[in-house]
Design a protein around this motif. Structure first.
Motif, short mmCIF file in Angstrom:
data_model
loop_
_atom_site.label_atom_id
_atom_site.label_comp_id
_atom_site.label_asym_id
_atom_site.label_seq_id
_atom_site.Cartn_x
_atom_site.Cartn_y
_atom_site.Cartn_z
N SER A 183 0.83 -1.20 0.00
CA SER A 183 0.00 0.00 0.00
C SER A 183 0.87 1.25 0.00
N GLY A 184 0.58 2.16 -0.92
CA GLY A 184 1.32 3.41 -1.02
C GLY A 184 2.58 3.34 -1.85
N ARG A 185 2.91 2.16 -2.39
CA ARG A 185 4.14 2.04 -3.18
C ARG A 185 3.92 1.29 -4.49
N ASN A 186 2.65 1.04 -4.85
CA ASN A 186 2.35 0.28 -6.06
C ASN A 186 2.33 1.16 -7.31
N PRO A 210 4.19 6.87 -6.88
CA PRO A 210 3.37 5.65 -6.84
C PRO A 210 1.93 5.98 -6.49
N ASP A 211 1.08 4.99 -6.65
CA ASP A 211 -0.34 5.13 -6.31
C ASP A 211 -0.48 5.57 -4.86
N PRO A 212 -1.11 6.72 -4.58
CA PRO A 212 -1.26 7.14 -3.18
C PRO A 212 -2.23 6.28 -2.39
N ASP A 213 -2.99 5.41 -3.07
CA ASP A 213 -3.89 4.47 -2.40
C ASP A 213 -4.85 5.18 -1.46
N ILE A 214 -5.58 6.14 -2.01
CA ILE A 214 -6.55 6.89 -1.22
C ILE A 214 -7.67 5.97 -0.75
N SER A 215 -7.97 5.99 0.55
CA SER A 215 -9.06 5.19 1.09
C SER A 215 -10.39 5.66 0.52
N LEU A 216 -11.32 4.73 0.35
CA LEU A 216 -12.57 5.00 -0.34
C LEU A 216 -13.73 5.25 0.61
N TYR A 217 -13.45 5.82 1.77
CA TYR A 217 -14.53 6.19 2.69
C TYR A 217 -15.32 7.37 2.13
N ASP A 218 -16.64 7.34 2.32
CA ASP A 218 -17.53 8.44 1.94
C ASP A 218 -17.35 8.81 0.47
N VAL A 219 -17.34 7.79 -0.36
CA VAL A 219 -17.16 7.97 -1.81
C VAL A 219 -18.46 7.61 -2.52
N ARG A 220 -18.89 8.47 -3.44
CA ARG A 220 -20.11 8.21 -4.20
C ARG A 220 -19.88 7.18 -5.30
N SER A 221 -18.78 7.30 -6.03
CA SER A 221 -18.49 6.35 -7.10
C SER A 221 -17.02 6.46 -7.48
N VAL A 222 -16.55 5.48 -8.23
CA VAL A 222 -15.21 5.50 -8.83
C VAL A 222 -15.36 5.17 -10.30
#
Length: 772
Positions: A167-170, A204-216
């Motif tokens: 996580s955070g380095r991909n 790298p991908d910051p791997d933002i957590s998906l809390y309180d997200v409407r859609s991706v």
């Protein structure tokens, strides 16, 4: 009579209350947004009703209340058909503004699960988008998924893949467009966005957590016209829940997880939405999660060494100033891991041996300002962001027979400033248009140290600075009934400056300019109401930079050139109508990639960047969705990929033609979701998913020609929900598979071919969620 449809990703049951953010304008446009945000189907059979002017809708409402509020004072009424379907009909006029005459709306057949691809920037319905796109409804993410961030997307989308370094380095790849397994100064292949602001450039991908997200939203293939440099593979856009301007609301969740052969973990999240005045509101999210380790390091006599922590939060303040909307946002997130998550062949499962720990840390901070205004179906948006990202990693550099341990430290400090200002006109059928301008300034400082753990010596460093400016436009036109063409182009200018850090060195050409014109062309045709055939051509590019490596213990600084990719795709979409419940797509694509940039490692394991040559990629993918009855939804997807380095650089030339790394030749996934209404407003949900990933290669060249992949992962979940309380039990890696996700953990030992990244063992999570 004309049929107009607005629809969202239709769940088995509509949530009790939904947060709406709908601007003022035509009723037809407003219904599309209401349906998209609520995940329902809304139809109208009168073009005059669709042309009615309506006020905006902002706040959290039940769908019935939202439609009543939107239609208040209008000669129209809403009628409920079933649990997820409404229609809007003309009603006896009451004192209200007369409808504004509008051109007729082109007929659109009823559909199950229509949604708008907002990442296309013109409001095109997913079923009318002339390209390959996926939209994942935020409500389908379990709380475990929300904590896992990008991994949850990789599990759902067959053509999205990751290096699985941690996580955070991909690094992320879409549709077979992959350059290398290593992180370096090369720009990312996938553009990542939070709303309208850019999240990363060459990190790298910051791997933002998906809390309180409407859609991706995920759009496949190069997106140079609309998104500029760094979107060779595609774009991922996270759409957060908007601020509810007139309602206090909140949520909290807590989960406890148990991992087989490892340590337990937990996650906690809180959200609050506060109207401050009638025109100002704020929304806050905070979270903290710990994933228990499951790798043992016998060299340090330590167990479960790869524990990972993720802590962060988001804040958004919105102000309505007349017809203008102003949002100020902030995001902070820290990811830290105690050690690498790889194991070694020849040792017991989930085990490796190192002389030193190899921790990792990714500190991410973003501030944003968005200003927007709508005039009916036309919108002006200006989005600016400032990003600071610090990425630190340590690797074991100890020689096999050495008496004392040695380490290699790498620190990457990245600053990013971006702005995009655009004017667009929305049209659900693909006939919208957008014009705009963008600016990016990215500064990267990469430093390295080598030596004893207590006092390593700085050995080399490099700084790369890129300033980009662009103007772009794209528009659609209906050439004949059912035949829509779209044409676009972007002119991009990049100014690059590179210099050595720590030591004097001849960098050859530290400054240069690059100019690119990135065209796009698409054509869609609907020979039948249920069927759309499409074709698309698009280009993308990345500017170059400076790379450093050691030659006989002295730093050698070299220039690597920018690369560009041209892609063509063709596909068929089956569009369900009436009572039909099947959706299907088939797409074939071909890409030609010139002058590929790749971050590599030399014989000693030290990283450097090089242009490895040119290549081509053939891809095919198919999706199928079926809802045999309202309570059950089934979906499956598969892809095939064939890539080759057709014109290799001299170092990679030989009798064998290498394939591009990290993308399996074949992969498939499937998902099933079942819901059942219980007593007293409770609902039972069960879901299961499975994903197979075939063989791929770690890298290009004989030293990195290592097999990986060929694994199968299954997940399952059980949930009870009454609209306020939710109890969940989720299982990941249900069968405790032990495959090899990735054949890299430490670049200094990778050539031995013993490294393996196993999937997280079977993990059970029990969670509780409350909404108020």
């Amino acid at each position: 009579m004309v049929l107009m449809l607005a629809a969202g990703s239709a769940p088995a049951a509509v949530p009790a209350r939904v947060a709406f953010d709908v601007p003022a304008g035509r009723l037809g446009d407003a219904l599309i947004r209401v349906a998209q945000q609520a995940g329902v189907t809304i139809g109208s059979i009168d073009p005059a009703v669709a042309a009615l002017p309506v006020h905006g809708l902002h706040g959290r409402y039940a769908i019935d209340a939202a439609l009543r509020r939107l239609l208040a004072g209008q000669p129209a009424r809403a009628e409920r058909i079933d649990a997820t379907t409404w229609r809007v009909l003309a009603a006896p006029a009451s004192p209200s503004p007369r409808p504004i005459p509008r051109p007729p709306v082109v007929a659109v057949p009823p559909s199950v699960g229509e949604i708008v691809v907002t990442a296309a920037k013109t409001g095109t319905l997913l079923s009318r988008y002339a390209g390959t796109a996926s939209v994942v409804d935020g409500t389908t993410f379990s709380l475990a998924d929300q904590a896992h961030g990008t991994d949850a997307l990789v599990e759902r989308l067959a053509t999205l893949s990751s290096t699985h370094l941690g996580s955070g380095r991909n690094k992320l790849f879409i549709r077979g467009i992959a350059d290398s397994s290593f992180n370096g100064p090369s720009q990312a292949l996938v553009g990542q966005y939070l709303g309208d602001v850019r999240l990363n450039y060459n990190a790298p991908d910051p791997d933002i957590s998906l809390y309180d997200v409407r859609s991706v939203e995920v759009i496949e293939g190069p997106q140079g016209t609309l998104y500029g440099a760094g979107a060779l593979g595609g774009v991922i856009r996270i759409v957060p829940e908007p601020v509810a301007m007139d309602q206090v609301e909140g949520a909290a969740s807590f989960g406890r997880s148990l991992t087989a052969h490892g340590d337990p973990g937990f996650d906690v999240m809180g959200m609050v939405n506060l109207p401050i005045t009638g025109a100002i509101g704020a929304r806050f999210v905070a979270f903290h999660a710990i994933e228990g380790g499951y790798i043992d390091n016998i060299g340090l006599a330590a167990s479960n060494v790869n524990r990972t922590r993720k802590t962060g939060g988001r804040a958004t303040v919105r102000a309505n100033a007349g017809d203008w909307r102003i949002e100020v946002g902030g995001l902070v997130q820290n990811i830290s891991s105690d050690d690498g998550q790889y194991a070694e062949a020849g040792l017991p499962p989930l085990t490796r041996s190192n002389r030193v720990a190899q921790p990792f840390d990714n500190d991410y901070a973003l501030g944003s300002l968005t200003v927007a205004r709508d005039w009916g179906g036309t919108s002006l948006v200006s989005a600016s962001a400032v990003v600071r990202q610090d990425v630190d990693a340590r690797y074991d550099f100890t020689a096999p027979a050495a008496a004392d341990p040695r380490i290699f430290d790498q620190e990457n400090k990245i600053s990013l400033i971006s702005n995009e200002t655009r004017l667009s006109h929305r049209d659900s059928q693909g006939r919208g248009w957008v014009v705009g301008a963008g600016f990016i300034q990215d500064q990267e400082k990469l430093t390295r140290a080598l030596g004893p753990p207590a006092a390593p010596n700085r050995i080399l460093g490099v700084s790369n600075s890129v300033t980009e400016g662009a103007v772009f436009g794209e528009g659609g036109l209906e050439l004949a009934p059912g035949l829509v063409a779209s044409v676009g182009a972007r002119f991009e200018y990049a100014h690059l400056v590179g210099k050595a850090l720590d030591r004097d060195a001849d960098v050859g050409e530290p400054r240069r300019d690059e100019k690119s014109i990135l065209p796009s062309l698409s054509l869609s045709w609907r020979p039948l109401p249920d069927l759309m055939v499409f074709g698309r051509y698009q280009e993308g590019f990345r500017p170059g930079g400076l790379s450093i490596t050691l030659v006989q213990s002295a730093p050698l600084i070299q220039r690597f050139h920018g690369d560009d990719l041209a892609s063509a795709e063709a596909g068929v979409k089956w569009l369900p109508t009436g009572a039909r419940r099947i959706e299907a797509t088939i797409t074939i694509s071909h890409a030609r990639w010139q002058n590929i940039q790749a971050d590599l490692v030399d014989a000693a394991g030290l990283p450097f960047t090089q242009n490895i040559g040119s290549g081509r990629i053939w891809g095919a993918e198919a999706t199928l969705g079926w809802r045999p009855f309202d309570a059950l939804q089934l979906s499956t997807a598969a892809f095939a990929n064939d890539s080759q380095l057709t014109d290799p650089a001299a170092e990679f030339a030989g009798p064998r033609r290498y394939e591009l790394p990290n993308i399996a030749h074949f992969g498939a996934s499937g998902r099933a979701a079942f819901t059942h209404d219980l007593r007293d407003g409770w609902k039972f949900e069960a879901e299961g998913s499975a994903r197979y990933v075939g063989h791929s290669r770690l890298g290009v060249g004989p030293a990195l020609d290592l097999l990986q992949g060929n694994y199968f992962i299954a997940n399952a979940g059980l949930h009870l929900d009454n609209g306020r309380w939710r109890v969940s039990l989720d299982a990941t890696n249900l069968f405790d598979s032990r495959g090899n996700l990735f054949a890299l953990g430490n670049p200094f030992d990778v050539a031995a071919g013993q490294q393996r990244v196993p999937p997280r063992p079977r993990t059970l999570r029990l969670g509780l969620d409350v909404r108020f």
